[in-house]
Design a protein around this motif. Structure first.
Motif, mmCIF file in Angstrom:
data_model
loop_
_atom_site.group_PDB
_atom_site.id
_atom_site.type_symbol
_atom_site.label_atom_id
_atom_site.label_comp_id
_atom_site.label_asym_id
_atom_site.label_seq_id
_atom_site.Cartn_x
_atom_site.Cartn_y
_atom_site.Cartn_z
ATOM 1 N N ASP B 239 2.528 3.541 -2.767
ATOM 2 C CA ASP B 239 1.546 2.937 -1.678
ATOM 3 C C ASP B 239 2.894 1.868 -1.500
ATOM 4 O O ASP B 239 3.144 1.314 -2.060
ATOM 5 N N ARG B 240 2.225 1.579 0.063
ATOM 6 C CA ARG B 240 3.338 0.259 0.794
ATOM 7 C C ARG B 240 2.031 -0.788 0.026
ATOM 8 O O ARG B 240 1.141 -0.786 -0.115
ATOM 9 N N VAL B 241 2.426 -1.894 -0.206
ATOM 10 C CA VAL B 241 2.127 -3.310 -0.699
ATOM 11 C C VAL B 241 1.942 -4.110 0.209
ATOM 12 O O VAL B 241 1.558 -4.957 -0.131
ATOM 13 N N VAL B 242 2.557 -3.993 1.705
ATOM 14 C CA VAL B 242 2.718 -4.143 2.407
ATOM 15 C C VAL B 242 1.941 -3.955 3.832
ATOM 16 O O VAL B 242 2.442 -3.229 3.779
ATOM 17 N N ASP B 243 0.684 -4.227 4.341
ATOM 18 C CA ASP B 243 0.521 -3.880 5.371
ATOM 19 C C ASP B 243 0.141 -4.136 6.346
ATOM 20 O O ASP B 243 -0.032 -3.935 7.569
ATOM 21 N N THR B 244 0.837 -5.811 6.716
ATOM 22 C CA THR B 244 0.260 -6.291 7.999
ATOM 23 C C THR B 244 2.559 -6.890 7.977
ATOM 24 O O THR B 244 2.542 -7.704 7.568
ATOM 25 N N TYR B 245 3.008 -5.908 8.571
ATOM 26 C CA TYR B 245 4.015 -6.194 8.976
ATOM 27 C C TYR B 245 4.791 -5.273 10.851
ATOM 28 O O TYR B 245 4.037 -4.947 11.931
#
Lengths: 275, 275
Positions: B239-245
């Motif tokens: 699961d990606r812990v950063v989603d706005t990039y």
């Protein structure tokens, strides 16, 4: 394209591509004009670059001939820049516990870094440098700035091997100031054997770290043609292990008790300097 | 100074000083000419910069009015650059043990780094960024490149505190890919509280490191306005812990056994992307 437009296009090209050899037909095509018009444009640009103290255009004739922008910082401009830098650094609030000087903000300013890079690149312009080498972390931006003006790549020596860089060569060395044994690592595919190298770092005290780099580079049969450090510390108690280097500033006094800092210009600005 | 000379001087000034607000009297003095001549010069430069896809001049009138060069990479040029980068990276000899991709040479090329910086800076141009933050070591050159186009400083998060940076704030975080607890440190005098921050890094897998930076920046009341990574790894297991990039490339396949690499353009190039 009209002359006025061509001059903007060509100026931008040279500033963005220092030391890139380009043949005239490229510009003829780019600007949709004749070779003789381009030639006149280059005369204008060359004379302006020289009079502004930015550099000059190096032109070669014959088959394969072309033009190259050689950045060269004018002495008065470099002197003024360094004097201002010294004035900024002599603020007593920059003294840190342990006798260190806070320079992180200077090293974090891309414009400052670029000017420092231009100054070093001007001095090292004729040494046929193939690659700039620095050690993580603080010297990295300076190394890229010098490299961008010399149009060469940067290789970073690390203190810890990284799995993302493949197999590597490492050496142990004694840090000059702390007398601790440390490790330095360079990935095997970093550069070709026999390359001409310029070492760049932010700070040098006894020179143990730079000496470590020199020894590591010997494993790659690299020729160290130049060593540039932003700041050197004048440390009378210790024997310096590196003696041929170029420094921009020299920290002569860092007196925490009396909140006094003394900084002079480095050997870059000496008139009869051995480098 | 004649128009042709002025055009070279002014072009050089703008390329070297992106986003620097400068009032017309400065140029009048620099070029020893009239305000109306400078105004015409700016028209020419603006139109060439726009037609070449380099950027444009932003002009403001009235008291305190002036001009600013805003770098803006043309979409076709960025697309072409990224396609070439992908072609270079898809060489199977770049696969390293452990499923990593060798990118050190790309990150060591100042010209490449500058182009990548230009692309990010074009996207983040309107976000009022005050400072670029990255983590040592590999993201550093990219961070400086973006910063130079946005005319803002760089702050480097370290994994180990340095005595030369004074007192600092640190946090522990769990690295996304290795699940190890790591430490991150930022000197207290790095930047003002409440700054608008752009995080730049070379690579993101699960995003643990970037998430660590976000948490550390929260301690400084910083607002993270943008996150830019050169390469993201497409990792379905985690699961990606950063989603706005914003990513420039996406590594979709790294098959060591079959020596296959798959790379796509990142979400920067998606037409309907939430950022």
């Amino acid at each position: 394209m009209k002359r006025s437009n061509r001059l903007v296009v060509l100026s931008e090209f040279f500033i963005e591509n220092p030391r890139k050899h380009t043949q005239l037909p490229y510009f003829v095509e780019l600007c949709q004009t004749t070779k003789s018009s381009i030639s006149e444009d280059l005369d204008i640009i060359d004379s302006v670059l020289q009079s502004q103290g930015i550099g000059y255009l190096e032109r070669t004739t014959g088959a394969g001939g072309g033009v190259k922008f050689i950045p060269k910082a004018k002495e008065e401009i470099s002197n003024k820049f360094i004097d201002e830098l010294i004035a900024t650094l002599e603020d007593p609030s920059r003294i840190l516990p342990g006798g260190y000087l806070y320079m992180t903000d200077i090293l974090g300013d891309p414009k400052m870094i670029r000017e420092i890079g231009r100054i070093f690149a001007s001095r090292f312009a004729d040494l046929d440098i193939d690659v700039i080498v620095t050690v993580a972390t603080k010297g990295i931006p300076l190394a890229y700035a010098v490299a961008s003006f010399l149009n060469v790549p940067v290789v970073i020596v690390r203190r810890d091997p990284k799995v993302t860089e493949g197999s590597s060569v490492s050496i142990n060395y004694v840090s000059g100031s702390s007398r601790k044994i440390q490790t330095m690592v360079l990935p095997k595919r970093s550069f070709k054997e026999g390359s001409n190298v310029c070492i760049i770092d932010d700070f040098m005290k006894a020179g143990g770290t730079i000496n470590g780099m020199v020894n590591l580079l010997a494993e790659f049969d690299a020729k160290v043609k130049a060593i540039g450090v932003l700041a050197e510390a004048d440390d009378e108690e210790e024997d310096r292990v590196v003696d041929t280097y170029t420094s921009l500033i020299k920290i002569t006094k860092l007196d925490m008790a009396n909140k006094q800092i003394g900084i002079e210009t480095g050997n870059y600005f000496n008139t009869n300097v051995e480098e």
